[in-house]
Design an enzyme around this catalytic site. Structure first.
Site, mmCIF file in Angstrom:
data_model
loop_
_atom_site.group_PDB
_atom_site.id
_atom_site.type_symbol
_atom_site.label_atom_id
_atom_site.label_comp_id
_atom_site.label_asym_id
_atom_site.label_seq_id
_atom_site.Cartn_x
_atom_site.Cartn_y
_atom_site.Cartn_z
ATOM 1 N N CYS A 187 0.807 -1.321 -0.224
ATOM 2 C CA CYS A 187 0.023 0.020 0.002
ATOM 3 C C CYS A 187 0.956 1.225 -0.163
ATOM 4 O O CYS A 187 0.549 2.412 -0.469
ATOM 5 C CB CYS A 187 -0.925 0.014 1.416
ATOM 6 N N ASP A 236 -3.260 -3.011 7.961
ATOM 7 C CA ASP A 236 -4.220 -3.655 8.353
ATOM 8 C C ASP A 236 -3.998 -5.472 7.894
ATOM 9 O O ASP A 236 -4.220 -6.133 8.804
ATOM 10 C CB ASP A 236 -5.791 -3.263 8.073
ATOM 11 N N CYS A 258 -2.850 3.367 2.942
ATOM 12 C CA CYS A 258 -3.212 2.178 3.739
ATOM 13 C C CYS A 258 -4.290 2.722 4.594
ATOM 14 O O CYS A 258 -4.300 4.033 4.749
ATOM 15 C CB CYS A 258 -2.150 1.578 4.680
ATOM 16 N N ASP A 259 -5.084 1.865 4.975
ATOM 17 C CA ASP A 259 -6.399 2.366 5.701
ATOM 18 C C ASP A 259 -6.472 3.441 6.435
ATOM 19 O O ASP A 259 -7.288 4.385 6.265
ATOM 20 C CB ASP A 259 -7.151 1.139 6.097
ATOM 21 N N LYS A 260 -5.747 3.484 7.542
ATOM 22 C CA LYS A 260 -5.985 4.535 8.581
ATOM 23 C C LYS A 260 -5.048 5.786 7.966
ATOM 24 O O LYS A 260 -5.302 6.886 8.723
ATOM 25 C CB LYS A 260 -5.365 3.920 9.855
ATOM 26 N N CYS A 268 -5.280 -2.412 -1.038
ATOM 27 C CA CYS A 268 -5.927 -3.734 -1.488
ATOM 28 C C CYS A 268 -7.365 -3.157 -2.543
ATOM 29 O O CYS A 268 -7.638 -2.065 -2.227
ATOM 30 C CB CYS A 268 -6.788 -3.913 -0.209
ATOM 31 N N GLU A 313 -10.549 -4.918 13.875
ATOM 32 C CA GLU A 313 -11.276 -5.592 12.818
ATOM 33 C C GLU A 313 -11.290 -6.978 12.934
ATOM 34 O O GLU A 313 -10.342 -7.564 13.371
ATOM 35 C CB GLU A 313 -10.491 -4.902 11.420
ATOM 36 N N SER A 326 -13.318 -5.153 8.805
ATOM 37 C CA SER A 326 -12.698 -4.661 7.723
ATOM 38 C C SER A 326 -13.624 -4.142 6.632
ATOM 39 O O SER A 326 -14.788 -4.688 6.406
ATOM 40 C CB SER A 326 -11.714 -5.786 6.862
#
Length: 573
Positions: A55, A87, A128-130, A200, A450, A476
């Protein structure tokens, strides 16, 4: 266009202007800067680049391209890095407790670096996610002219002539544990699922928040769905560097762009794309930074009236690359605006309104990913808010791709994710049950983990449609099935979820928006009187500090008073 800038009203004057700042300037000369460069606005170029996961691996290179854009626009770039917790690697073990906490650390670290060095603007790169909401939270907190750039998604993997993503790897673990496939298939899928750089590929949290970046106006139009390996990402990075200088010249700031109406637009994009339930956690946190009250129930109200129109994984068929090829986020917004579902007068980082940007987009009738809002996949959003006796403070569920919107069954209760996962692996989950995983909330975890390892394993065993799962933790964006998260008040605070016992009947209706525990109030009162708070294993360090400060999930799980409590805004120092 290169502007002439007056630094007398910019934050960087405090470190670069006047005889008293000679010591500060000596540091800049030490780094090879010229007097002319010191006299320009200082632009922070913040990157969440690192080697933790694909990511983030392209972010530093993209940030360096943005530096050239800043210089072209008449500024002096100052690059620095922040952390991420990825994650996909933190999932399914104690490392996931660090994930949501990292959002706050990212926002805090960007704030501190910008404050400490008196930067005048910010271009932020995240993958990445956060790191996406964390970077945008910092922009709203600081309120300097800012542009958010997503590093781009990964390309889909290929296995047996079909596209796959990392979720297929999590699910094949469940199939293997059920004896439904050999270990060789696990290895083949794990090697094929992630073919290179990027986040992702489905409409999981990273791509959901990337869509939010465009919908809320902080990203350049149709920039965030471009996959990470594409060379056009360099053009986007360069354009962001140039454009942030235009924002400085116009003094156009994030809070001018991210109004309450813009947050409604963003929530609608989450629902319309069947996005991650984490959007309902991050949008309130972002709004909080700007002093805007926009909680889970405001998000849910936008979800309730938004059609689901983008056929994206995990509920649908396609991945981010396909959405890019179909026309991107602006193609989704084109049809939503046509149906009166967006506030078109919201400003964006282009300096134009959302409607003006959308007007430059031509609807593509030949693509198959994005449906016309007149003929949606389903008439209501891909994500739904819930409330009831089990969750007085609310809960959230993704319904995109689900055929069953009601569920009632006896509880199977677990006090942590590890116990639930062990029960899944040993095939101890009963068909028709409601799996309850508690003490995983923001305080109780701490860190609000998650549950993808557990939900994916259930799907891999063929149980994904046969049980429901509820938690005061999170899911997630890759989770699918009847999975309800953010249940509040959380167990650590004595919420109703702490009082559930094995065999209690739980009723969920995602159509009506309800979630109820069918136990007499007298029985619950007796259980409540006997309940005792639990002590976690995290009694020092960052997770302890987080648990002391974090608020409820319905308000974004934030850790400070936010914009409403401000006595000054950094941009005006």
């Amino acid at each position: 266009m290169t502007h002439t800038f007056d630094k007398s009203r910019l934050p960087s004057r405090h470190v670069s202007v006047g005889p008293e700042r000679a010591p500060h300037r000596s540091y800049y000369y030490a780094m090879g800067m010229t007097e002319e460069e010191i006299n320009r606005p200082f632009v922070a170029v913040a990157s969440a680049g690192n080697d933790s996961a694909p990511c983030n691996t392209t972010l530093d290179a993209q940030a360096d391209v943005a530096r050239a854009g800043v210089i072209e626009g008449g500024g002096t770039p100052r690059r620095f890095n922040t952390i991420t917790v990825t994650d996909g690697i933190a999932m399914g073990h104690q490392g996931m407790k660090s994930s949501l906490v990292s959002r706050e650390v990212i926002a805090d670290s960007v704030e501190l670096s910008v404050r400490g060095h008196c930067y005048d603007a910010l271009v932020g790169f995240a993958g990445c996610d956060k790191s996406l909401p964390g970077m945008m939270m910092a922009m709203l907190r600081l309120n300097v002219p800012s542009i958010f750039v997503y590093g781009g998604s990964i390309l889909p993997g290929r296995y047996q002539d079909r596209d796959i993503t990392v979720v297929d790897v999590f699910e094949v673990v469940g199939r293997y544990s059920a004896g439904a496939c050999p270990i060789e298939e696990v290895h083949a899928i794990e090697k094929a699922a992630c073919p290179g750089h990027g986040a992702c590929g489905g409409q999981y949290t990273a791509n959901t928040m990337a869509c939010v970046g465009e919908a809320i106006g902080l990203s350049l139009p149709n920039s965030n769905m471009v996959p990470a390996p594409y060379m056009t990402r360099d053009q986007i990075a360069h354009a962001a560097g140039v454009q942030v200088m235009e924002l400085i010249a116009r003094n156009l700031r994030p809070r001018d762009i991210c109004t309450r109406e813009a947050f409604v637009n963003a929530a609608r994009i989450v629902a319309a794309t069947g996005g991650s339930t984490n959007g309902a956690l991050h949008l309130p946190a972002m709004a909080h930074e700007a002093g805007i009250r926009f909680d889970l129930f405001d998000v849910a109200e936008a979800f309730r009236s938004t059609p689901y129109i983008a056929d994206l994984k995990p509920g649908g068929q396609y991945v981010a690359k396909d959405m890019h090829d179909a026309g991107g986020v602006y193609m989704v917004m084109k049809t939503l605006l046509a149906e009166g579902l967006l506030h078109g007068d919201c400003l964006t980082v282009t300096g134009r309104t959302l409607a003006e940007n959308i007007d430059e987009v031509t609807w593509n009738p030949d693509q198959k990913v994005i449906y016309d809002a007149k003929t949606p996949i389903t008439p209501t959003g891909g994500v739904v808010g819930l409330r009831g006796s089990l969750a007085p403070d609310g809960a959230i569920v993704k319904v995109a791709g689900m055929h069953r919107l009601q569920f009632e069954g006896p509880a199977q209760v677990f006090d942590c994710e590890e116990d639930a996962f062990a029960a899944v692996e040993s095939r101890a989950i009963t068909e028709g049950s409601v799996v309850v995983i508690r003490y995983e909330g923001p305080k109780g975890g701490p860190g609000m983990r998650e549950m993808l390892s557990t939900t994916a394993a259930l799907y891999g065993q063929g149980m994904g449609e046969k049980v429901a799962l509820i938690t005061d933790g999170r899911f997630s964006g890759a989770t699918r099935g009847f999975c309800i998260g953010h249940v509040g008040p959380e167990a650590a605070e004595g919420g109703p979820i702490a009082l559930v016992q094995n065999g209690d009947i739980i009723a969920i209706d995602a159509e009506a928006g309800t979630i109820d525990l069918k136990v007499d109030e007298a029985v619950l009162a007796e259980r409540r009187s006997a309940w005792q708070p639990r002590r976690t294993d995290y009694q020092s360090g960052a997770l302890w500090r987080y648990a002391q400060n974090v608020g409820p999930a319905w308000a974004g799980a934030v850790t400070h008073p936010g914009g409403e409590a401000e006595t000054h805004v950094y941009a005006d120092i």
